[in-house]
Design a protein around this motif. Structure first.
Motif, PDB file in Angstrom:
ATOM      1  N   UNK A 259     -19.557  21.073  38.228  1.00  0.00           N
ATOM      2  CA  UNK A 259     -20.672  21.502  39.010  1.00  0.00           C
ATOM      3  C   UNK A 259     -20.958  22.523  37.758  1.00  0.00           C
ATOM      4  N   UNK A 260     -20.373  23.619  37.121  1.00  0.00           N
ATOM      5  CA  UNK A 260     -21.210  23.897  35.602  1.00  0.00           C
ATOM      6  C   UNK A 260     -22.334  23.294  35.288  1.00  0.00           C
ATOM      7  N   UNK A 261     -22.284  22.026  34.882  1.00  0.00           N
ATOM      8  CA  UNK A 261     -23.215  21.489  34.031  1.00  0.00           C
ATOM      9  C   UNK A 261     -24.522  20.609  35.192  1.00  0.00           C
ATOM     10  N   UNK A 262     -24.016  20.626  36.052  1.00  0.00           N
ATOM     11  CA  UNK A 262     -24.495  19.747  36.999  1.00  0.00           C
ATOM     12  C   UNK A 262     -24.284  18.243  37.311  1.00  0.00           C
TER      13      UNK A 262
ATOM     14  N   UNK B  46      -8.829  18.294  34.550  1.00  0.00           N
ATOM     15  CA  UNK B  46      -8.600  18.915  32.730  1.00  0.00           C
ATOM     16  C   UNK B  46      -9.985  19.927  33.149  1.00  0.00           C
ATOM     17  N   UNK B  47      -9.373  21.279  32.060  1.00  0.00           N
ATOM     18  CA  UNK B  47     -11.039  22.540  32.324  1.00  0.00           C
ATOM     19  C   UNK B  47     -12.198  22.124  31.546  1.00  0.00           C
ATOM     20  N   UNK B  48     -12.007  21.183  30.640  1.00  0.00           N
ATOM     21  CA  UNK B  48     -13.071  20.724  29.414  1.00  0.00           C
ATOM     22  C   UNK B  48     -13.867  21.811  29.256  1.00  0.00           C
ATOM     23  N   UNK B  49     -15.009  21.707  29.238  1.00  0.00           N
ATOM     24  CA  UNK B  49     -16.123  23.027  29.131  1.00  0.00           C
ATOM     25  C   UNK B  49     -15.100  24.143  29.320  1.00  0.00           C
ATOM     26  N   UNK B  50     -14.261  24.478  29.531  1.00  0.00           N
ATOM     27  CA  UNK B  50     -13.278  25.967  29.761  1.00  0.00           C
ATOM     28  C   UNK B  50     -14.371  27.106  29.955  1.00  0.00           C
TER      29      UNK B  50
ATOM     30  N   UNK C   2     -20.225  30.867  29.624  1.00  0.00           N
ATOM     31  CA  UNK C   2     -21.025  32.084  30.471  1.00  0.00           C
ATOM     32  C   UNK C   2     -22.386  31.894  29.485  1.00  0.00           C
ATOM     33  N   UNK C   3     -22.159  30.982  28.323  1.00  0.00           N
ATOM     34  CA  UNK C   3     -23.970  31.418  27.662  1.00  0.00           C
ATOM     35  C   UNK C   3     -24.672  30.459  27.455  1.00  0.00           C
TER      36      UNK C   3
END
Ligand SMILES: [Zn+2]
Length: 451
Positions: free
Chosen positions: A296-299, A318-322, A64-65
């Protein structure tokens, strides 16, 4: 010995009604027949614990940061997120590192994961100096796993270069290893510290982080040992462009043609691949480790999953960066991303199953086993009794129809379905809450004050 009866049990491949089973002294599952002399603990709908093949535990503390615009609008990318990650690393020590993992594993267990592959690359102090015991941080992750009941496959990372043909940069020194000899030595030390029922594999960070000669030597030493071999690959278009410019080949093409992979390898992301590379990965029987929420989050982009699964490609999640911890959501996003891309529904089905939910779940249990090699992900004789009992009073669970159950859970449910979780037959989550939830959340709250 403990005894259970499940109204419905998914064994990793199919639903079975009215299953009686026991958990032996080693924490393994054994099917059994009902008997008057044993008391069976009644369970509702039971599935194997999910296998999470790709985690960088400390990144949970920056979820979230990294979302805000940091420069020119539209220019934020994976690479600006990575700067945030480097910043976090500078403020961690072994104790805070473990506190983050403790909470993460509590959260993972509460969402239905019971095993995890730690793609562990933070080895050194912030300035790159080695810890007196070089395995200090890795053993903290094993400790977190033992304490919380999360089965850990350690995947210590060889990270030698800062980019193709480049040395490590200053902010990458906490991750660095000088050469393969240092890595081998470290790996041997860690081998002596693997807790029972846990696993130790090997990892090359990426084709950016390991040069060609070292990658060849690494592969020669570890590829045929039957242990997990992981690598990040082709996550970003820039990596593909660099690889073509430097090696004259795309990353996956280069790895397959010039290094060689087999069923022990897991290729994390593999987002940007051609049709030929998709076929070559499937033919090599390597696992592709998809991290849909992080991608998705990192594009990053969308992996061509339909084509890969059509060629019997092996996958795991995998949840990777969580950024979020929810295996049901990861599976949903795999299917939905194909629907967005292809303009079609029920994309990831097979001749044997018209249900994308069941098909994806079964594929990820099998792929998770192949990826981490930890004897978990199936509820069959001899596998660890790592399992999840689901909530019976959620709307997605009311029908209990094996034809639609996985689709209902994945597309109409989520991690809120998880009720009780057992690792090696030992219960760690009780009605949705881990026994250490309050304690580990308080520690995280205190940590967030100082990070
Ligand atoms: Zn990763």
């Amino acid at each position: 010995m403990s005894y259970f009866h499940a109204r419905w049990l998914f064994d990793g491949e199919q639903w079975l009604a009215d299953q009686y089973f026991k958990v032996d002294e080693k924490g393994c599952y054994q099917g059994c027949l009902t008997s008057q002399s044993n008391t069976f603990t009644p369970l509702g709908v039971v599935i194997p614990g999910f296998v999470n093949c790709h985690s960088h535990s400390f990144q949970r503390a920056m979820a979230g940061l990294g979302e805000r615009i940091s420069g020119e609008e539209g220019q934020d990318s994976f690479w600006s997120w990575r700067e945030q990650m480097y910043h976090l690393v500078q403020s961690l020590n072994p104790d805070t590192f473990k506190q983050i993992a403790d909470w993460l594993y509590v959260e993972m267990l509460e969402s239905g994961y019971t095993s995890v592959g730690e793609f562990h690359y933070l080895h050194n102090q912030p300035d790159g100096q080695r810890y007196p015991d070089q395995t200090e941080l890795a053993t903290r992750l094993y400790d977190s796993g033992v304490e919380t009941g999360m089965r850990v496959c350690m995947l210590p990372v060889l990270y030698k270069n800062g980019g193709l043909g480049k040395p490590l940069e200053a902010h990458q020194l906490p991750f660095g290893m000088t050469d393969l000899d240092e890595y081998d030595n470290y790996h041997q030390q860690l081998q002596a510290k693997v807790p029972e029922g846990f696993q130790l594999g090997v990892t090359a960070h990426s084709i950016r982080g390991v040069d060609k000669d070292t990658m060849k030597a690494f592969s020669g030493r570890y590829s045929e040992r039957g242990i997990p071999v992981h690598i990040h690959i082709a996550e970003q278009p820039a990596e593909v462009e660099d690889s073509v410019a430097f090696y004259g080949k795309r990353p996956v093409q280069w790895l397959i043609e010039d290094i060689g992979i087999n069923q022990n390898w897991t290729l994390i992301h593999a987002t940007h691949v051609t049709d030929e590379e998709v076929s070559a990965m499937a033919a090599a029987n390597a696992v592709v480790g998809i991290c849909p929420l992080t991608e998705a989050n990192l594009g990053d982009g969308i992996f061509p999953m339909k084509a890969f699964m059509a060629q019997n490609g092996v996958i795991s999640i995998g949840s990777d960066s969580h950024i979020r911890i929810d295996p049901f959501e990861e599976l949903r996003l795999i299917e939905y991303s194909q629907r967005y891309k292809l303009g079609a529904r029920a994309c990831l089905t097979r001749k044997t199953s018209v249900s994308p939910g069941l098909n994806l779940a079964a594929a990820c249990y099998a792929g998770g086993l192949q990826s981490l090699k930890m004897n978990t992900g199936f509820l069959k004789d001899g596998f660890y009794a790592d399992f999840v009992e689901l909530q019976s009073d959620h709307p997605a669970m009311l029908r209990e129809d094996p034809e639609t159950l996985w689709d209902e859970m994945i597309f109409a449910g989520g991690r809120e379905l998880v009720k009780n979780v057992f690792n090696g037959g030992k219960q760690v989550v009780f009605d949705g809450k881990h026994s250490l939830h309050d304690e580990k959340l308080e520690a995280l709250r205190a940590l967030y004050q100082v990070l």
